[in-house]
Scaffold this motif. Structure first.
Motif, PDB file in Angstrom:
ATOM      1  N   ILE A   1       0.843  -1.196   0.000  1.00  0.00           N
ATOM      2  CA  ILE A   1       0.000   0.000   0.000  1.00  0.00           C
ATOM      3  C   ILE A   1       0.881   1.250   0.000  1.00  0.00           C
ATOM      4  O   ILE A   1       1.974   1.240   0.574  1.00  0.00           O
ATOM      5  N   GLU A   2       0.407   2.299  -0.660  1.00  0.00           N
ATOM      6  CA  GLU A   2       1.065   3.608  -0.595  1.00  0.00           C
ATOM      7  C   GLU A   2       0.066   4.619  -0.036  1.00  0.00           C
ATOM      8  O   GLU A   2      -1.127   4.548  -0.338  1.00  0.00           O
ATOM      9  N   LEU A   3       0.583   5.544   0.772  1.00  0.00           N
ATOM     10  CA  LEU A   3      -0.276   6.476   1.506  1.00  0.00           C
ATOM     11  C   LEU A   3      -0.048   7.920   1.053  1.00  0.00           C
ATOM     12  O   LEU A   3       1.097   8.341   0.882  1.00  0.00           O
ATOM     13  N   PHE A   4      -1.134   8.635   0.884  1.00  0.00           N
ATOM     14  CA  PHE A   4      -1.076  10.060   0.518  1.00  0.00           C
ATOM     15  C   PHE A   4      -2.016  10.843   1.426  1.00  0.00           C
ATOM     16  O   PHE A   4      -3.005  10.308   1.910  1.00  0.00           O
ATOM     17  N   ALA A   5      -1.711  12.123   1.619  1.00  0.00           N
ATOM     18  CA  ALA A   5      -2.601  13.005   2.381  1.00  0.00           C
ATOM     19  C   ALA A   5      -2.672  14.363   1.676  1.00  0.00           C
ATOM     20  O   ALA A   5      -1.881  14.640   0.768  1.00  0.00           O
ATOM     21  N   GLY A   6      -3.601  15.204   2.115  1.00  0.00           N
ATOM     22  CA  GLY A   6      -3.792  16.518   1.490  1.00  0.00           C
ATOM     23  C   GLY A   6      -2.836  17.570   2.038  1.00  0.00           C
ATOM     24  O   GLY A   6      -1.785  17.242   2.602  1.00  0.00           O
ATOM     25  N   ASP A   7      -3.195  18.825   1.908  1.00  0.00           N
ATOM     26  CA  ASP A   7      -2.320  19.932   2.287  1.00  0.00           C
ATOM     27  C   ASP A   7      -2.118  20.022   3.805  1.00  0.00           C
ATOM     28  O   ASP A   7      -3.088  19.949   4.577  1.00  0.00           O
ATOM     29  N   ALA A   8      -0.869  20.220   4.202  1.00  0.00           N
ATOM     30  CA  ALA A   8      -0.528  20.237   5.629  1.00  0.00           C
ATOM     31  C   ALA A   8      -1.251  21.341   6.404  1.00  0.00           C
ATOM     32  O   ALA A   8      -1.456  21.217   7.611  1.00  0.00           O
ATOM     33  N   ASN A   9      -1.629  22.424   5.738  1.00  0.00           N
ATOM     34  CA  ASN A   9      -2.265  23.537   6.449  1.00  0.00           C
ATOM     35  C   ASN A   9      -3.785  23.469   6.458  1.00  0.00           C
ATOM     36  O   ASN A   9      -4.444  24.393   6.924  1.00  0.00           O
ATOM     37  N   ASP A  10      -4.329  22.415   5.878  1.00  0.00           N
ATOM     38  CA  ASP A  10      -5.780  22.208   5.907  1.00  0.00           C
ATOM     39  C   ASP A  10      -6.079  21.320   7.114  1.00  0.00           C
ATOM     40  O   ASP A  10      -5.656  20.163   7.163  1.00  0.00           O
TER      41      ASP A  10
ATOM     42  N   THR B   1      -8.516   4.994  -3.544  1.00  0.00           N
ATOM     43  CA  THR B   1      -9.642   5.666  -2.884  1.00  0.00           C
ATOM     44  C   THR B   1      -9.760   7.113  -3.377  1.00  0.00           C
ATOM     45  O   THR B   1      -8.945   7.572  -4.175  1.00  0.00           O
ATOM     46  N   GLY B   2     -10.757   7.821  -2.891  1.00  0.00           N
ATOM     47  CA  GLY B   2     -10.934   9.229  -3.262  1.00  0.00           C
ATOM     48  C   GLY B   2     -11.915   9.899  -2.316  1.00  0.00           C
ATOM     49  O   GLY B   2     -12.306   9.337  -1.288  1.00  0.00           O
ATOM     50  N   GLN B   3     -12.291  11.124  -2.670  1.00  0.00           N
ATOM     51  CA  GLN B   3     -13.240  11.877  -1.847  1.00  0.00           C
ATOM     52  C   GLN B   3     -13.808  13.008  -2.688  1.00  0.00           C
ATOM     53  O   GLN B   3     -13.064  13.634  -3.444  1.00  0.00           O
TER      54      GLN B   3
ATOM     55  N   ASP C   1      -0.745  -2.673  -4.491  1.00  0.00           N
ATOM     56  CA  ASP C   1      -2.091  -3.256  -4.420  1.00  0.00           C
ATOM     57  C   ASP C   1      -3.152  -2.248  -3.998  1.00  0.00           C
ATOM     58  O   ASP C   1      -4.334  -2.433  -4.281  1.00  0.00           O
ATOM     59  N   ALA C   2      -2.750  -1.212  -3.274  1.00  0.00           N
ATOM     60  CA  ALA C   2      -3.734  -0.235  -2.806  1.00  0.00           C
ATOM     61  C   ALA C   2      -3.058   1.114  -2.600  1.00  0.00           C
ATOM     62  O   ALA C   2      -1.890   1.185  -2.225  1.00  0.00           O
ATOM     63  N   VAL C   3      -3.806   2.179  -2.893  1.00  0.00           N
ATOM     64  CA  VAL C   3      -3.299   3.526  -2.644  1.00  0.00           C
ATOM     65  C   VAL C   3      -4.360   4.292  -1.863  1.00  0.00           C
ATOM     66  O   VAL C   3      -5.515   4.388  -2.288  1.00  0.00           O
ATOM     67  N   LEU C   4      -3.953   4.800  -0.704  1.00  0.00           N
ATOM     68  CA  LEU C   4      -4.841   5.674   0.067  1.00  0.00           C
ATOM     69  C   LEU C   4      -4.700   7.068  -0.529  1.00  0.00           C
ATOM     70  O   LEU C   4      -3.724   7.763  -0.277  1.00  0.00           O
ATOM     71  N   ALA C   5      -5.672   7.445  -1.366  1.00  0.00           N
ATOM     72  CA  ALA C   5      -5.670   8.802  -1.947  1.00  0.00           C
ATOM     73  C   ALA C   5      -6.742   9.593  -1.212  1.00  0.00           C
ATOM     74  O   ALA C   5      -7.881   9.147  -1.111  1.00  0.00           O
ATOM     75  N   PRO C   6      -6.386  10.783  -0.704  1.00  0.00           N
ATOM     76  CA  PRO C   6      -7.316  11.493   0.168  1.00  0.00           C
ATOM     77  C   PRO C   6      -8.489  12.159  -0.540  1.00  0.00           C
ATOM     78  O   PRO C   6      -9.524  12.369   0.070  1.00  0.00           O
ATOM     79  N   ASN C   7      -8.318  12.548  -1.807  1.00  0.00           N
ATOM     80  CA  ASN C   7      -9.473  13.117  -2.511  1.00  0.00           C
ATOM     81  C   ASN C   7      -9.396  12.768  -3.997  1.00  0.00           C
ATOM     82  O   ASN C   7      -8.427  12.159  -4.461  1.00  0.00           O
ATOM     83  N   ASP C   8     -10.423  13.159  -4.722  1.00  0.00           N
ATOM     84  CA  ASP C   8     -10.533  12.726  -6.117  1.00  0.00           C
ATOM     85  C   ASP C   8      -9.452  13.315  -7.013  1.00  0.00           C
ATOM     86  O   ASP C   8      -8.926  12.638  -7.895  1.00  0.00           O
ATOM     87  N   GLY C   9      -9.112  14.589  -6.790  1.00  0.00           N
ATOM     88  CA  GLY C   9      -8.086  15.210  -7.627  1.00  0.00           C
ATOM     89  C   GLY C   9      -6.769  14.467  -7.483  1.00  0.00           C
ATOM     90  O   GLY C   9      -6.114  14.120  -8.480  1.00  0.00           O
ATOM     91  N   ILE C  10      -6.388  14.197  -6.258  1.00  0.00           N
ATOM     92  CA  ILE C  10      -5.132  13.482  -5.996  1.00  0.00           C
ATOM     93  C   ILE C  10      -5.231  12.057  -6.544  1.00  0.00           C
ATOM     94  O   ILE C  10      -4.278  11.535  -7.142  1.00  0.00           O
ATOM     95  N   ALA C  11      -6.391  11.437  -6.401  1.00  0.00           N
ATOM     96  CA  ALA C  11      -6.578  10.079  -6.938  1.00  0.00           C
ATOM     97  C   ALA C  11      -6.324  10.073  -8.448  1.00  0.00           C
ATOM     98  O   ALA C  11      -5.624   9.193  -8.968  1.00  0.00           O
ATOM     99  N   ARG C  12      -6.833  11.089  -9.133  1.00  0.00           N
ATOM    100  CA  ARG C  12      -6.645  11.099 -10.599  1.00  0.00           C
ATOM    101  C   ARG C  12      -5.176  11.315 -10.963  1.00  0.00           C
ATOM    102  O   ARG C  12      -4.679  10.743 -11.933  1.00  0.00           O
ATOM    103  N   GLY C  13      -4.476  12.127 -10.182  1.00  0.00           N
ATOM    104  CA  GLY C  13      -3.040  12.317 -10.418  1.00  0.00           C
ATOM    105  C   GLY C  13      -2.298  10.999 -10.249  1.00  0.00           C
ATOM    106  O   GLY C  13      -1.404  10.652 -11.036  1.00  0.00           O
ATOM    107  N   ILE C  14      -2.678  10.252  -9.231  1.00  0.00           N
ATOM    108  CA  ILE C  14      -2.039   8.967  -8.946  1.00  0.00           C
ATOM    109  C   ILE C  14      -2.374   7.949 -10.052  1.00  0.00           C
ATOM    110  O   ILE C  14      -1.507   7.204 -10.526  1.00  0.00           O
TER     111      ILE C  14
END
Ligand code: BGC
Length: 369
Positions: free
Chosen positions: A171-180, A276-278, A243-256
């Protein structure tokens, strides 16, 4: 005039003004927009880059108009300075209440103080405003739950069980902006759900990027997530697959997903990982239909707009708005626990998108492939 006297006079004048304007607004409830004497509210939102914020702004503006208020919606395009300017201008131009989706939850302190001095109430919208006592209410979704839904989807699809010995899956993990501020909630919800499986080895993280500080994505930019994924694939997946990517939202998911496709994922011998997405953005629902993105977390922004506008109306007419989450740690902004109304997010994939997104009118069938 003595400064205190001036402030007092201003307060009294404002109180009288507020009362008479509130009466004008609550008394008419028509579609008239733009009439003199109507109450103005300011809506400061972070960006138009994610389509959800455009819907949030449009929905709130329309609801306010219906109730006889005039709403000024401004987008800061992810610039803190721009948002501070916009908020200050709203206060100077006589807006009676502000609804703010912050670019950076910590950076609006002075502007919020200015609002408070002018008697302007503030609702934090979707993202909590941090470190200030001048935040009156908070309207959002349960952000921790968003992360839980994303992680639970991965666990279910990989068939992981507590105490089991499936995998190991990568699995690979991603998160959104640090200041949000939401990012902390999303990531905590996801990691609290995934961590047992990482600890017992059913999941492994080949890049070893597991801490929030290692996986944030500047300003939620899809291009940055795309580059990060490309680098991780090159560095850590020479002889294995993800096998899996934790993508925090849809925009980031599409980039991935773009990075994965460049690396030939989604072909016969190399299936797409779970991604995943949001936000249930149209482009991502189309990716879900195409089988490239696995799921998204649907947050009905129409409902959030309703909650925020109702809160605003109550505040402006001197009533206490309804809240459902007043003692929650996640509403503690470091200075106070902001009374909040939090809505429930929902997990959406190929099996239920029609019912949840199309039948409910959130997305038009004609916008989908
Ligand atoms: C919102 C998400 C959105 C992200 C990027 C978050 O604060 O809750 O819905 O995808 O910001 O705009």
């Amino acid at each position: 005039m003595h400064a205190g006297g001036a402030a007092r006079l201003r307060t009294v004048t404002l109180a009288v003004l507020t009362l008479s304007l509130t009466a004008a607004a609550t008394g008419c409830g028509n579609d008239s927009g733009g009439q003199s004497g109507e109450v103005k509210v300011g809506i400061a939102l972070p960006t138009t880059k994610q389509t959800r914020w455009v819907s949030d702004g449009d929905n709130m503006k329309a609801l306010f108009k219906k109730q006889g208020y005039k709403a000024d919606v401004q987008y800061a395009e992810d610039s803190v300075d721009e948002q501070i300017k916009q908020v200050e201008k709203m206060i100077d131009s006589g807006d009676k209440l502000l609804i703010i989706g912050a670019v950076d939850g910590f950076e609006l302190g002075d502007a919020l103080q200015k609002a408070s001095r002018a008697g302007v109430k503030v609702i934090a919208y979707d993202r909590l405003l941090l470190g200030s006592s001048n935040v009156d209410y908070y309207a959002s979704f349960n952000n921790y739950k968003v992360g839980e839904l994303q992680a639970q989807y991965i666990i279910d699809k990989l068939g992981l069980k507590k105490g089991g010995n499936a995998g190991p899956y990568n699995i690979e993990l991603f998160a959104g902006d640090a200041n949000d501020n939401n990012v902390r909630g999303f990531f905590a919800g996801a990691m609290d759900t995934l961590s047992d499986f990482i600890a017992d080895g059913q999941l492994q993280v080949p890049s070893d990027q597991k801490r929030l500080s290692q996986v944030t994505t500047y300003k939620w930019q899809a291009e940055i997530a795309n580059e990060t994924m490309t680098t991780r694939l090159g560095d850590f997946y020479k002889s294995s697959t993800v096998d899996a990517v934790l993508a925090p939202n849809d925009g980031i998911a599409r980039g991935i997903i773009d990075a994965l496709k460049k690396d030939h994922y989604g072909t016969a011998g190399k299936p797409m990982p779970i991604v995943t997405g949001q936000d249930a953005e149209i482009d991502s629902v189309n990716e879900i239909i195409a089988g490239d993105q696995s799921m998204t977390v649907y947050k009905d922004t129409r409902k959030l707009a309703e909650v925020a506008v109702k809160m605003a109306q109550d505040i402006l007419s001197g009533k206490r708005p309804e809240t459902n989450s007043d003692n929650n740690d996640s509403n503690d902004n470091g200075n106070k626990v902001v009374p909040a109304y939090l809505l429930a997010p929902v997990s959406v994939d190929k099996s239920n998108y029609k019912k949840l997104l199309v039948d409910s009118g959130y997305i038009k069938a004609s916008d989908l492939n």
